[in-house]
Write an enzyme that holds these catalytic residues in place. Sequence first.
Site, PDB file in Angstrom:
ATOM      1  CB  SER A   1      -0.912  -0.001   1.167  1.00  0.00           C
ATOM      2  OG  SER A   1      -1.617   1.239   1.165  1.00  0.00           O
TER       3      SER A   1
ATOM      4  CE1 TYR B   1      -4.068  -1.895   5.428  1.00  0.00           C
ATOM      5  CE2 TYR B   1      -3.617   0.518   4.312  1.00  0.00           C
ATOM      6  CZ  TYR B   1      -3.865  -1.064   4.208  1.00  0.00           C
ATOM      7  OH  TYR B   1      -4.179  -1.318   2.749  1.00  0.00           O
TER       8      TYR B   1
END
Lengths: 447, 250
Positions: B142, B155
């Site tokens: 990501s 995250y």
Amino acid sequence: MGSETMLEGWGRFPRHACRVVAPRTESDLIAGVLSGGSAIARGYGRAYGDSAISKTQTIEMRHFNRMLSFSARTGELEVESGVLLGDVIAAFLPRGWFPAVTPGTKFVTVGGMVATDVHGKNHHKDGSFGNFVIWLDLVDSQGKIIRCSRRENVELFEWTIGGMGLTGIIIRVCFRLRAVSTGWIRQTLIPVSDLSSSMDVFESSGGSTYSVAWIDCLSSGAKLGRSLVMLGEHAGASSLSTLERKDIFATSRKRRLSIPFNAPTFTLNSFSLRIFNSLYYWHGRRSGGDSLVSWDSYFYPLDSISHWNRIYGRRGFAQFQCVLPLPHSRAGLSELLRAVSNSGQGSFLAVLKRLGDENKSSRFSFAMPGYTLALDFPINSASLALLDRLDSITLAHGGRFYLAKDSRMTAETLRLSDTRSQEFAKLRTRFKIRSCFASAQSTRLGL
Amino acid sequence: MKKGSLLVLGGRSDMGLAVAHHFASLGFSIQLAARKASSGKDKILYAHKSDIELRYNVPVSIFEFDALDVRSCQRFLDNLPTLADITVCAIGLLGEQQRDERSLASSIEVMRSNYEGPALVFTLLANMYEERGHGTLVGISSVAGERGRASNYIYGSAKSGYSNFLSGLRNRLAKKGVHVITVLPGFVASKMTEGLNLPVRLTAQPMDVAIAIERAVWRKRNIVYVKPIWQLIMLIIRNIPEGIFKKLKI
């Protein structure tokens, strides 16, 4: 859950702010139905008006888009209702199968095809899509999943086919495909000079699998209804030339055009329409006769232009489609065409088609033996007045209207045109689904 | 048409399924590995299997796999009937930053799902691919891993670790005929982000990710931004001096 979204049909009129949900699982969908607030399922949004729009709960079926099983012995395909017709063709035409009935666009979902009981260019021979539906699964107002077919829950089955999604949420459908040996259509183009000759061609071409006519609806007087009648047959493998044999199912990619923005409203005026219609007619006349065309350009000519609905500009357009019973067709059609011609409100597309027998397994389907005429007009006060006029001509000749196209008819017009509508409303009350499943259209029409 | 086989870890995710559809459309046979796959109750996964098989006429098989159950990892890999040419790991968990800040349990789940699980299964797979001497490992990481931000650093830090892991793995396997790809999708309209208000121009569809992965496989790309604009955005974000960055709200 769910967000407020402006929704419109393919005709981009009317628009409503709606609460839209897109459940991913059966249990989410059922919870939505049980949560109260009348709901309607929405597939690919190709109904022209407000058939798949509910302000309180529009349920998008895009996550229910899986193909479940297929029998190469019977041609029966079981799918979730959000599966796109175009995907069915992409998957099965290369294996020698094609939809037994298809509307003029492949961007419709199977659920939508059931709900509107779509018809195609072969209606006079094969009837509507519902004829090929084996069974369907419906989520009812209690959240139960009900299997409906010609043997079980027959009443619900018959009202669901053509029932505009008003009997429950269709979640699975099993339907039959037809076997074809190629993806090519042998087309015969017959130019005719007036409405009467056009109908004569239809009456004498009953043996053709597919038939449809494009009408130049700006022509008037003796030329009223001059048209191009297009007949078609699935071409056999042996009739293909070497070029087509290289691509026997005509699945090679075509280039797609797109209308990138709303056309200004003045683009489509009677002058530009007249030129377009004349050119189209004369081009057809010159290239008349037999030719071999791919399934995609034969059945779905407009699909190659993405967002073609934008040519009517921001205000959108209304489709008009009625069917007139056979004995009244000749008189009724010429009156309709005269009204259009006199108004100078030419329709960009005017399509005439002979329909065959009513679907015996549907209680609310559109088609009946006779002629159906489809027209479209940009939304403005003159065209809305013309549409009212066309409604009353249709009523006077005992005709009825295709709800998948409707966006502005009154409840009174529907009641007068179709006695089945009161029966449907009663059934909806009896099954206690009237408040549970409703669209902006069903509310407008008092269904 | 290049045919082969594809293993998708996280075969229930929107991105994983999009990758499966796309490669199946090119003629690949598909292995979908997902949690709770063996409990026959899960009709959806089996609906996806029949869907892909019917659409593209390729075989699809389903395997039970829980990336967080570290001990079962080797057994899962040993039970695969064939070692796929390409493996795509689409496992991930966005979590909820504000809840995770106050709960170690949910922080652990986010950290393990985005780093530990995906990295460990690739640790084992890498050895198998190395021994075979060819194949491609694709990890979906990501852009959140490129710099920690207040809004998603739990995250993001796990993704950062995963990106670093992939980078090292690529370095190790480059001489062994095995290619490793790091995919940085940016925003993706998927189950993970449902209900979030994402800017349309920065948001990819799951199928965009699948197509980007396919291209990266044939072109042997190393790090792939699905939407090129994200490369620019992250370049800027990475280069903001920390003294300024810590005061920003982004």
